[in-house]
Design an enzyme around this catalytic site. Sequence first.
Site, mmCIF file in Angstrom:
data_model
loop_
_atom_site.group_PDB
_atom_site.id
_atom_site.type_symbol
_atom_site.label_atom_id
_atom_site.label_comp_id
_atom_site.label_asym_id
_atom_site.label_seq_id
_atom_site.Cartn_x
_atom_site.Cartn_y
_atom_site.Cartn_z
ATOM 1 C CB CYS A 192 0.478 -47.908 33.322
ATOM 2 S SG CYS A 192 -0.419 -48.473 31.860
ATOM 3 C CG HIS A 196 4.566 -50.395 36.770
ATOM 4 N ND1 HIS A 196 5.221 -51.440 37.370
ATOM 5 C CD2 HIS A 196 3.520 -50.947 36.084
ATOM 6 C CE1 HIS A 196 4.618 -52.580 37.058
ATOM 7 N NE2 HIS A 196 3.586 -52.303 36.281
ATOM 8 N NE ARG A 235 4.289 -58.138 32.538
ATOM 9 C CZ ARG A 235 3.236 -58.207 33.343
ATOM 10 N NH1 ARG A 235 2.026 -58.419 32.856
ATOM 11 N NH2 ARG A 235 3.372 -58.047 34.639
ATOM 12 C CB CYS A 239 -0.726 -54.530 32.399
ATOM 13 S SG CYS A 239 0.964 -54.935 32.901
#
Length: 278
Positions: A192, A196, A235, A239
Site C-alpha cells: 500500500c 500512497h 477498496r 487494491c
Amino acid sequence: MRTSVKIIIVGLCLLLGVPVWASTPEEDQAAWRAYYEQRFPKVPVEDFINGVYAIDPIGRENWEAIEEFPPYETAISNGEEMWETPFANGKTYKDCFADGPAIEGQFPYWDKERGMVITLPLALNECREANGEPPLKYKKGPIADLLAYIAFESRGQIIDVKIPQDDPRALAAYEQGKAFYFARRGQLNFACANCHVSSSGLTLRTEILSPALGHTTHFPVYRSKWGEMGTLHRRFAGCNKQVRAKPFPAQGEEYRNLEYFMTYMNNGLELNGPGARK
C-alpha cells in the site's frame, strides 16, 4: 531525525522485513502527518480528507462539479429508509445504536472483552443478527447504502481512534495493521505504501496516486469505475487485486486491523463521507 525521513526509513524497514526501533502510535501519527505536510506544503492539512483532489487541481474541478449533483444521494435516501424501517421483531437499528445514525466517529474501536477491532459494518451486521435478520454482504449493495446515510449524518465529526494502553492486544492489532500497510504482496510485489506514501502525488498510467493521509475519511464512495457505491473493504480488496494478490475476506481480521491503523493515522481530521471518486 526529521519525521519525514523517519517514517520513510520505518516503512522501508517494514518493506524489507528488517527490525525497526520501537515507536509509539502517537509518534507514528505525528510522523505520518508531518511527512505529508512536507511532501505537499501547499495543501492545508484539513484538505487531505478530499483524497487525490487535495493535490490534483484539474481533477478537483471535475469532482466539485460532480458534487453539485452527487451520485450517492440515492444511496443516502436508501440508507435512511433502512435505518428507519423496523426489523421483523419490531425493533430498528436505533435499538442497537442509542446515539442515532451519526455514529461513524465512534468506529473503529478496540473491544477489550472480545479482543478485537470492531468496525461500523461489523457492528451493523451484529445488530441485524441479534434481531433475527440476515447479515448484509460487506462490499456493496444495502450495506453501502446504510453506511452512506450514517456517513452523511456523521459529517464534521473528528476522528479520534483510541488504542487502549491497558491492553497489549490493542497495540498488537494496530501494529499488525501497520505491518500490513507496508508489506509487499502479490505478483507485482507492491505494498500500500509504495503507491500512497513514497509515490503519492506521482502518476501511475493516467492516475495521480493519492496520499494516504485522509484515505478513510470519505467512505463509502461512489466510484465511476464501479458505477455504484462501495465500502472501504471493497477498496482494500480491489487494491490487492491490482497488485495480483489474493484479497482477504471483507471484515476479516486483516482488513479490520488495517482499517484500525489507517483510521488512527487520520486522527484529528473530519469525516466527510460519503464521497465520489473516479
